[in-house]
Design an enzyme around this catalytic site. Structure first.
Site, PDB file in Angstrom:
ATOM      1  N   HIS A 229     -11.754   3.388   3.698  1.00 56.14           N
ATOM      2  CA  HIS A 229     -11.437   4.485   3.125  1.00 56.14           C
ATOM      3  C   HIS A 229     -12.547   5.090   2.317  1.00 56.14           C
ATOM      4  CE1 HIS A 229      -6.618   4.271   3.494  1.00 56.14           C
ATOM      5  NE2 HIS A 229      -7.331   3.496   4.623  1.00 56.14           N
TER       6      HIS A 229
ATOM      7  N   TYR B 147       2.152  -2.420   0.659  1.00 57.72           N
ATOM      8  CA  TYR B 147       1.048  -2.351   1.512  1.00 57.72           C
ATOM      9  C   TYR B 147      -0.195  -2.733   0.958  1.00 57.72           C
ATOM     10  CZ  TYR B 147      -0.795   0.116   5.478  1.00 57.72           C
ATOM     11  OH  TYR B 147      -1.205   0.285   6.993  1.00 57.72           O
TER      12      TYR B 147
ATOM     13  N   LYS C 101       3.260  -5.860   3.670  1.00 55.24           N
ATOM     14  CA  LYS C 101       2.616  -5.958   4.796  1.00 55.24           C
ATOM     15  C   LYS C 101       1.289  -5.878   4.417  1.00 55.24           C
ATOM     16  CE  LYS C 101       0.857  -2.041   7.909  1.00 55.24           C
ATOM     17  NZ  LYS C 101       1.461  -0.888   8.494  1.00 55.24           N
TER      18      LYS C 101
ATOM     19  N   LYS D 180      -2.769  -5.112   5.823  1.00 54.29           N
ATOM     20  CA  LYS D 180      -3.511  -4.545   6.774  1.00 54.29           C
ATOM     21  C   LYS D 180      -4.589  -5.402   7.041  1.00 54.29           C
ATOM     22  CE  LYS D 180      -4.254  -0.534   8.083  1.00 54.29           C
ATOM     23  NZ  LYS D 180      -3.374   0.028   9.398  1.00 54.29           N
TER      24      LYS D 180
ATOM     25  N   ASP E 239      -0.947  -6.408  10.423  1.00 63.34           N
ATOM     26  CA  ASP E 239      -1.363  -5.357  11.197  1.00 63.34           C
ATOM     27  C   ASP E 239      -2.719  -5.058  11.432  1.00 63.34           C
ATOM     28  OD1 ASP E 239      -1.741  -2.588  12.680  1.00 63.34           O
ATOM     29  OD2 ASP E 239      -1.444  -1.609  10.767  1.00 63.34           O
ATOM     30  N   PRO E 240      -3.235  -5.997  12.327  1.00 64.09           N
ATOM     31  CA  PRO E 240      -4.664  -6.004  12.733  1.00 64.09           C
ATOM     32  C   PRO E 240      -5.024  -4.584  13.624  1.00 64.09           C
ATOM     33  CG  PRO E 240      -3.706  -7.165  14.355  1.00 64.09           C
ATOM     34  CD  PRO E 240      -2.559  -6.614  13.361  1.00 64.09           C
ATOM     35  N   ASN E 241      -4.402  -3.657  13.705  1.00 67.96           N
ATOM     36  CA  ASN E 241      -4.639  -2.491  14.464  1.00 67.96           C
ATOM     37  C   ASN E 241      -5.242  -2.560  15.756  1.00 67.96           C
ATOM     38  OD1 ASN E 241      -4.954  -0.774  11.272  1.00 67.96           O
ATOM     39  ND2 ASN E 241      -3.957   0.304  12.943  1.00 67.96           N
TER      40      ASN E 241
ATOM     41  N   GLU F  52       2.393  -6.578  14.164  1.00 67.31           N
ATOM     42  CA  GLU F  52       2.318  -5.179  14.210  1.00 67.31           C
ATOM     43  C   GLU F  52       0.777  -4.970  14.985  1.00 67.31           C
ATOM     44  OE1 GLU F  52       2.632  -2.685  10.736  1.00 67.31           O
ATOM     45  OE2 GLU F  52       1.367  -1.105  11.443  1.00 67.31           O
TER      46      GLU F  52
ATOM     47  N   ASN G  55       2.651   1.460  15.878  1.00 62.03           N
ATOM     48  CA  ASN G  55       2.397   2.714  15.875  1.00 62.03           C
ATOM     49  C   ASN G  55       0.955   3.326  16.181  1.00 62.03           C
ATOM     50  OD1 ASN G  55       1.087   1.531  13.252  1.00 62.03           O
ATOM     51  ND2 ASN G  55       0.024   3.469  13.350  1.00 62.03           N
TER      52      ASN G  55
ATOM     53  N   ASP H 268       6.440   7.971  12.382  1.00 64.02           N
ATOM     54  CA  ASP H 268       5.899   8.510  11.758  1.00 64.02           C
ATOM     55  C   ASP H 268       5.794  10.340  12.280  1.00 64.02           C
ATOM     56  OD1 ASP H 268       3.672  10.096  10.478  1.00 64.02           O
ATOM     57  OD2 ASP H 268       2.620   8.328  10.487  1.00 64.02           O
TER      58      ASP H 268
ATOM     59  N   HIS I  97       5.724   4.236   9.639  1.00 63.69           N
ATOM     60  CA  HIS I  97       4.306   3.889   9.474  1.00 63.69           C
ATOM     61  C   HIS I  97       4.128   5.161   8.348  1.00 63.69           C
ATOM     62  CE1 HIS I  97       0.223   5.808  10.635  1.00 63.69           C
ATOM     63  NE2 HIS I  97      -0.116   4.631  10.323  1.00 63.69           N
ATOM     64  N   SER I  98       2.825   4.930   7.725  1.00 59.02           N
ATOM     65  CA  SER I  98       2.207   5.634   6.752  1.00 59.02           C
ATOM     66  C   SER I  98       0.691   5.871   6.710  1.00 59.02           C
ATOM     67  CB  SER I  98       2.439   5.146   5.245  1.00 59.02           C
ATOM     68  OG  SER I  98       1.544   5.351   4.359  1.00 59.02           O
ATOM     69  N   ASN I  99       0.282   6.923   6.525  1.00 60.72           N
ATOM     70  CA  ASN I  99      -1.128   7.214   6.364  1.00 60.72           C
ATOM     71  C   ASN I  99      -1.168   7.635   4.649  1.00 60.72           C
ATOM     72  OD1 ASN I  99      -1.755   8.432   9.295  1.00 60.72           O
ATOM     73  ND2 ASN I  99      -3.275   6.862   8.389  1.00 60.72           N
TER      74      ASN I  99
ATOM     75  N   HIS J   9       1.779   4.266   1.505  1.00 61.93           N
ATOM     76  CA  HIS J   9       0.444   4.065   0.665  1.00 61.93           C
ATOM     77  C   HIS J   9       0.539   4.587  -0.768  1.00 61.93           C
ATOM     78  CE1 HIS J   9      -1.665   3.728   4.769  1.00 61.93           C
ATOM     79  NE2 HIS J   9      -2.501   3.614   4.333  1.00 61.93           N
TER      80      HIS J   9
ATOM     81  N   ARG K 198     -11.677  12.954   8.048  1.00 66.21           N
ATOM     82  CA  ARG K 198     -11.488  11.279   7.788  1.00 66.21           C
ATOM     83  C   ARG K 198     -12.328  10.754   8.761  1.00 66.21           C
ATOM     84  NH1 ARG K 198      -6.575   6.904   7.595  1.00 66.21           N
ATOM     85  NH2 ARG K 198      -7.792   5.363   7.374  1.00 66.21           N
TER      86      ARG K 198
END
Lengths: 437, 437
Positions: free
Chosen positions: B42, B162, B204, B206, B234-236, B259, B282, B306, B333-335, B362, B417
């Protein structure tokens, strides 16, 4: 996460906006012509239940549903449990209705004379309450129900002319104004009368009455008489897969869609894969539980929605969203109904962008004077009804008419729709059979 | 059937209740810690767009969405086309937004730093307007948005803590209050701080940052430290099918759900069939178009909804209905987000009976003073937020704070972003790679 206890709103939740104070369930009957179908013939009276939900502040909302006695008992039971529930909290209304049915074995009360028996018990009972609560919300907020459903996308809703094989009149009674229709010429004459009076721009023939080839001939006669007019036939699932495929091939050049040629998802899927014609249904996809298997089997192209068994207008919106997501088209099914149901159907169709076809209605088969709403709001012109824009459903209860139709219910002696027994009382040799051909 | 012409309401349709008179789109930035993920880290500021929809009668509604410049341009274009549209006609609002995007090639503006790039362009742009219009409706009608979504079924919404791998601070800046977390012990310490402060009852992590076994060890350390606490990782989508199956087996006794182990529907379906653990997503089910293939493949068990990319709250209701119909479970889900989004998430979850898990947020990673709403309404206590019951979303814009966060946007110089470029500016050897392990 935890939900509300059934005892009431939890502390901290918004105060109920329009708590329900009383629920009236009034069975009514209205004259119905001898319309023929696969299970028999319409009795001299059609039954409906009028549901009047009263909320605080003196406002009331209207719902209409089946009048079978088993259904009436369920409506009464659910209505009692709804006292105190906020008419603005449809989730809670649904939860209470579900709760009222916990010990219900689900016998009877389908309201369709045995034609559709696999609809969801909860959704069938919920429907009239959902409609009545939306009517209350609209009246309190000063907006039509179409706005509560996401907003009107059209200002008029198209309906199809619903043709029936019929006798000239009920046995022992005078012939009715529509006369006999027992062959292609009779159906064509009926179509002319329908179109002259209401301006319909699409036609549907209720089939399943005569041998399939005779019914196909009626469709072909309509095609010859009304070139370009969208046409449909609905044999109510009494054809075998083989017959349906043969009829499908024959009618491919003529039909807009073929409605319920067979009864099951599997049989309709087999037909669908063999013919080049959309298949529509209000018999094999009649609850949310039917959607996954029907979609997996690619059984149908068009779902004929019906808020009376899909849980009301809120859940019919969900059906419309699922249809769009899974590439199903949408139209609307009808049983014999009065003006409250008609208004609800119109508000829903007004707010549903993916209603892809003219909707069905039995409206022309009802005498104008037989209704529980004040006249003048709902009129079919050029095959369409202007969407009411007054708050709520946009129709008003006529108390005197309600009393009259309730007396008619008491006098007629019918307690449930039973087209088969009525047919057998006239033609004892009539047998219920599906598939028949 | 014909729909409204885009020019406006047709004669005979109800007069607009709250025609939209102006739309403001205000980009803002707020401080964000160096949280690590599969695509980088981030940046020092997170971007958001605040959408203020003004309607007749002096009422306004609030929406919040991504702040990437390509997205801002689309919001501006859609906003112009919405002038005159009734904030009560969400169908028409959606149609206008769709119309504004007709010539849009769809490049950029995803707002997720490249992690989720297949969301629906229309739904992504529609979302903030849908939320703002519901806020207007609620204010005009005097009801919370939860009521407009079918009615609250709970008075508080559970959120999960999170957890993120993170550096002690952004390079060149002071360490932030959370400190470093780069190994299991650091994650456990972070979890303790989170739970002490907010009382979360689910956690959770990340992932997708370190080799899978190290991340699995962090989950196991959490399990040892917090017995009985629901845990997720959540390994995306950066694991191979083989790695995901291996990790799945290892974490079967520990996880609530896994996730997005892999990126595609097909890969997740392969993982799902090999492990005894629900898979949540997500990333591979992010639009209505993804639902049919994902359901057909039995790829996932849980959809992390979301509203920012599912078209707003109205269409998130549809997603919830589809989830229930097709036996999918639902979480959220959240950003990185501010209070308007938080209020919208809470109103939606309050009215959604089948939100089956504590939702992601978040929120703890944002400084309390960095927001555009007046403080005090949304507080996480015992892992839950009380659902606001004031009309609309229940939060109020703080004009001064908005101006301050907008100035922060102008000053920070970020226009979209981009976690990857920021990571590469610090670690030039960082490569975007999926799957990575």
């Amino acid at each position: 996460m935890s939900e509300h206890s059934s005892a009431g709103l939890l502390p901290g939740t918004n105060a109920p906006r329009s708590p329900i104070t009383a629920v009236q369930v009034v069975p009514v009957a209205f004259a119905d012509p001898p319309l023929l179908n696969s299970v028999g013939v319409h009795e001299p009276f059609a039954l409906r239940a009028i549901v009047i939900v009263h909320a605080s502040g003196g406002v009331h909302g209207l719902g209409e549903t089946y009048g079978d006695s088993a259904h009436l008992a369920r409506l009464e039971r659910a209505g009692k449990l709804l006292i105190g529930t906020d008419a603005f909290n449809l989730n809670q209304v649904a939860a209470r209705v579900e709760q009222s049915l916990v010990d219900d074995a689900g016998t009877g009360g389908h309201g369709t004379g045995g034609m559709v028996t696999t609809t969801s018990l909860t959704d069938r009972v919920l429907s009239a309450f959902d409609v009545a609560c939306l009517d209350i919300q609209g009246k309190v907020l000063g907006v039509p129900v179409s706005t509560l459903l996401g907003g009107a996308v059209r200002d008029a809703v198209d309906f199809s002319g619903y043709l029936f094989y019929k006798w000239a009149g009920h046995p022992g009674a005078e012939p009715d104004a529509w006369g006999e229709a027992l062959d292609p010429a009779g159906i064509v004459a009926q179509a002319h009368r329908m179109i002259d009076r209401y301006g319909f721009t699409a036609l549907k023939l209720k089939g399943g009455v005569f041998v399939p080839d005779q019914e196909a001939a009626a469709i072909e006669a309509l095609r010859a008489e009304f070139p370009g007019m969208p046409l449909r036939i609905d044999p109510n699932g009494v054809w075998t897969v083989e017959t349906a495929i043969r009829m499908g091939h024959r009618l491919e050049p003529v039909l807009e869609y073929l409605e319920d040629p067979c009864l099951s998802i599997a049989d309709n899927a087999a037909v669908r894969s063999a013919i080049n014609l959309p298949i529509a249904t209000n018999m094999c996809v009649v609850s949310f539980n039917d959607l996954p298997p029907a979609i997996e089997a690619h059984a149908v192209d068009v779902v004929l929605s019906d808020h009376h068994f899909w849980g009301g207008l809120s859940r019919s919106r969900l059906l419309a969203g699922i249809a769009r997501t899974f590439d199903l088209r949408l139209s609307m099914h009808s049983n014999s109904h009065l003006g409250i149901s008609f208004a609800a159907m119109i508000q829903l169709a007004a707010a549903t962008s993916n209603i892809d076809y003219a909707c069905d209605t039995h409206w022309p088969w009802k005498r104008a004077e037989d209704d529980v709403i004040r006249p003048g709001v709902l009129e079919i012109r050029d095959g369409a009804v202007k969407v009411p824009t007054a708050p709520g459903l946009g129709v008003e209860l006529d108390e005197q008419a309600l009393a009259r139709l309730h007396q008619q219910y008491l006098d007629c002696g019918l307690k449930k729709r039973d087209d088969t027994s009525y047919m057998q009382s006239i033609h004892p040799e009539f047998e219920l059979k599906s598939p028949r051909w």
